[in-house]
Design a protein around this motif. Sequence first.
Motif, PDB file in Angstrom:
ATOM      1  N   LEU A   1     -28.825 113.331 -14.122  1.00  0.00           N
ATOM      2  CA  LEU A   1     -28.530 113.878 -12.792  1.00  0.00           C
ATOM      3  C   LEU A   1     -28.352 112.761 -11.762  1.00  0.00           C
ATOM      4  O   LEU A   1     -27.401 112.773 -10.972  1.00  0.00           O
ATOM      5  CB  LEU A   1     -29.644 114.834 -12.354  1.00  0.00           C
ATOM      6  CG  LEU A   1     -29.519 115.432 -10.955  1.00  0.00           C
ATOM      7  CD1 LEU A   1     -28.233 116.238 -10.819  1.00  0.00           C
ATOM      8  CD2 LEU A   1     -30.725 116.298 -10.645  1.00  0.00           C
ATOM      9  N   LEU A   2     -29.231 111.772 -11.789  1.00  0.00           N
ATOM     10  CA  LEU A   2     -29.129 110.666 -10.842  1.00  0.00           C
ATOM     11  C   LEU A   2     -27.833 109.878 -11.043  1.00  0.00           C
ATOM     12  O   LEU A   2     -27.176 109.509 -10.071  1.00  0.00           O
ATOM     13  CB  LEU A   2     -30.335 109.734 -10.965  1.00  0.00           C
ATOM     14  CG  LEU A   2     -31.650 110.279 -10.408  1.00  0.00           C
ATOM     15  CD1 LEU A   2     -32.812 109.377 -10.794  1.00  0.00           C
ATOM     16  CD2 LEU A   2     -31.573 110.442  -8.900  1.00  0.00           C
ATOM     17  N   ARG A   3     -27.447 109.627 -12.286  1.00  0.00           N
ATOM     18  CA  ARG A   3     -26.196 108.892 -12.542  1.00  0.00           C
ATOM     19  C   ARG A   3     -24.983 109.680 -12.053  1.00  0.00           C
ATOM     20  O   ARG A   3     -24.032 109.100 -11.516  1.00  0.00           O
ATOM     21  CB  ARG A   3     -26.073 108.551 -14.016  1.00  0.00           C
ATOM     22  CG  ARG A   3     -26.902 107.323 -14.401  1.00  0.00           C
ATOM     23  CD  ARG A   3     -26.550 106.804 -15.781  1.00  0.00           C
ATOM     24  NE  ARG A   3     -26.912 107.710 -16.856  1.00  0.00           N
ATOM     25  CZ  ARG A   3     -28.093 107.764 -17.445  1.00  0.00           C
ATOM     26  NH1 ARG A   3     -29.051 106.958 -17.056  1.00  0.00           N
ATOM     27  NH2 ARG A   3     -28.329 108.612 -18.420  1.00  0.00           N
ATOM     28  N   GLU A   4     -25.007 111.010 -12.220  1.00  0.00           N
ATOM     29  CA  GLU A   4     -23.901 111.841 -11.715  1.00  0.00           C
ATOM     30  C   GLU A   4     -23.801 111.754 -10.194  1.00  0.00           C
ATOM     31  O   GLU A   4     -22.707 111.624  -9.635  1.00  0.00           O
ATOM     32  CB  GLU A   4     -24.096 113.301 -12.144  1.00  0.00           C
ATOM     33  CG  GLU A   4     -23.885 113.538 -13.616  1.00  0.00           C
ATOM     34  CD  GLU A   4     -24.301 114.941 -14.050  1.00  0.00           C
ATOM     35  OE1 GLU A   4     -24.866 115.715 -13.228  1.00  0.00           O
ATOM     36  OE2 GLU A   4     -24.064 115.278 -15.238  1.00  0.00           O
ATOM     37  N   ARG A   5     -24.936 111.832  -9.522  1.00  0.00           N
ATOM     38  CA  ARG A   5     -24.951 111.750  -8.050  1.00  0.00           C
ATOM     39  C   ARG A   5     -24.529 110.359  -7.568  1.00  0.00           C
ATOM     40  O   ARG A   5     -23.846 110.219  -6.559  1.00  0.00           O
ATOM     41  CB  ARG A   5     -26.330 112.098  -7.501  1.00  0.00           C
ATOM     42  CG  ARG A   5     -26.812 113.484  -7.875  1.00  0.00           C
ATOM     43  CD  ARG A   5     -26.125 114.564  -7.048  1.00  0.00           C
ATOM     44  NE  ARG A   5     -26.538 115.885  -7.416  1.00  0.00           N
ATOM     45  CZ  ARG A   5     -27.591 116.540  -6.926  1.00  0.00           C
ATOM     46  NH1 ARG A   5     -28.351 115.992  -6.019  1.00  0.00           N
ATOM     47  NH2 ARG A   5     -27.870 117.752  -7.343  1.00  0.00           N
ATOM     48  N   GLU A   6     -24.971 109.337  -8.299  1.00  0.00           N
ATOM     49  CA  GLU A   6     -24.583 107.968  -7.955  1.00  0.00           C
ATOM     50  C   GLU A   6     -23.068 107.799  -8.062  1.00  0.00           C
ATOM     51  O   GLU A   6     -22.435 107.243  -7.157  1.00  0.00           O
ATOM     52  CB  GLU A   6     -25.276 106.978  -8.893  1.00  0.00           C
ATOM     53  CG  GLU A   6     -24.839 105.542  -8.702  1.00  0.00           C
ATOM     54  CD  GLU A   6     -25.301 104.635  -9.826  1.00  0.00           C
ATOM     55  OE1 GLU A   6     -25.601 103.475  -9.532  1.00  0.00           O
ATOM     56  OE2 GLU A   6     -25.346 105.075 -10.997  1.00  0.00           O
ATOM     57  N   LYS A   7     -22.492 108.279  -9.151  1.00  0.00           N
ATOM     58  CA  LYS A   7     -21.046 108.139  -9.349  1.00  0.00           C
ATOM     59  C   LYS A   7     -20.272 108.844  -8.232  1.00  0.00           C
ATOM     60  O   LYS A   7     -19.300 108.301  -7.696  1.00  0.00           O
ATOM     61  CB  LYS A   7     -20.632 108.694 -10.705  1.00  0.00           C
ATOM     62  CG  LYS A   7     -19.179 108.441 -11.001  1.00  0.00           C
ATOM     63  CD  LYS A   7     -18.773 108.895 -12.380  1.00  0.00           C
ATOM     64  CE  LYS A   7     -17.295 108.596 -12.563  1.00  0.00           C
ATOM     65  NZ  LYS A   7     -16.729 109.237 -13.699  1.00  0.00           N
ATOM     66  N   ALA A   8     -20.725 110.027  -7.835  1.00  0.00           N
ATOM     67  CA  ALA A   8     -20.061 110.750  -6.743  1.00  0.00           C
ATOM     68  C   ALA A   8     -20.159 109.958  -5.430  1.00  0.00           C
ATOM     69  O   ALA A   8     -19.194 109.884  -4.664  1.00  0.00           O
ATOM     70  CB  ALA A   8     -20.674 112.143  -6.577  1.00  0.00           C
ATOM     71  N   ALA A   9     -21.312 109.344  -5.179  1.00  0.00           N
ATOM     72  CA  ALA A   9     -21.497 108.554  -3.963  1.00  0.00           C
ATOM     73  C   ALA A   9     -20.602 107.308  -3.974  1.00  0.00           C
ATOM     74  O   ALA A   9     -20.015 106.952  -2.955  1.00  0.00           O
ATOM     75  CB  ALA A   9     -22.962 108.159  -3.805  1.00  0.00           C
ATOM     76  N   ILE A  10     -20.484 106.663  -5.124  1.00  0.00           N
ATOM     77  CA  ILE A  10     -19.631 105.481  -5.241  1.00  0.00           C
ATOM     78  C   ILE A  10     -18.179 105.854  -4.955  1.00  0.00           C
ATOM     79  O   ILE A  10     -17.474 105.142  -4.236  1.00  0.00           O
ATOM     80  CB  ILE A  10     -19.778 104.822  -6.626  1.00  0.00           C
ATOM     81  CG1 ILE A  10     -21.164 104.178  -6.751  1.00  0.00           C
ATOM     82  CG2 ILE A  10     -18.677 103.790  -6.878  1.00  0.00           C
ATOM     83  CD1 ILE A  10     -21.532 103.739  -8.162  1.00  0.00           C
TER      84      ILE A  10
END
Length: 143
Positions: A101-110
């Motif tokens: 979940l954190l990696r998905e949110r990080e990718k969206a933020a990037i």
Amino acid sequence: MRIEFFSENGYMKPDAIHAGVYQFKIGLLRKKDKYRSLYVGESYSMALRCSNHLYEVFHTDPSYFGLTRENLEDGRLRMMVEIYEKVLMPEGTTNSERDILLREREKAAIEKLRPLAQVQGSDQLNKDRVEIVQKAIAELLHD
């Protein structure tokens, strides 16, 4: 360079100890609204992870974020470490589920923030980050 570490009214935001997506920004000390996104990451404890980043940048190698030793000593600059998104985990979430979940949110933020030191659409560092960040800092200083 001045560092603002999850700062709010002179105090650290308590949510920084939780899981989420964080952002490092570079800007000018005298112009609070003038900044560029430098780096985006994720962690189960944003404050813990970001303190490690600061150690690496200030003690080991400033080029990790595309900075130079001169940037670190420049009193006109400020680095802001902020919560981009606190991520609440449902009861019973496993560490693996949390990390996904954190990696998905990080990718969206990037993708949204387009940080200077990272490859667009990826959490990988850009090999040309020093050149890119230095150009952005020069633009900030000369506006």
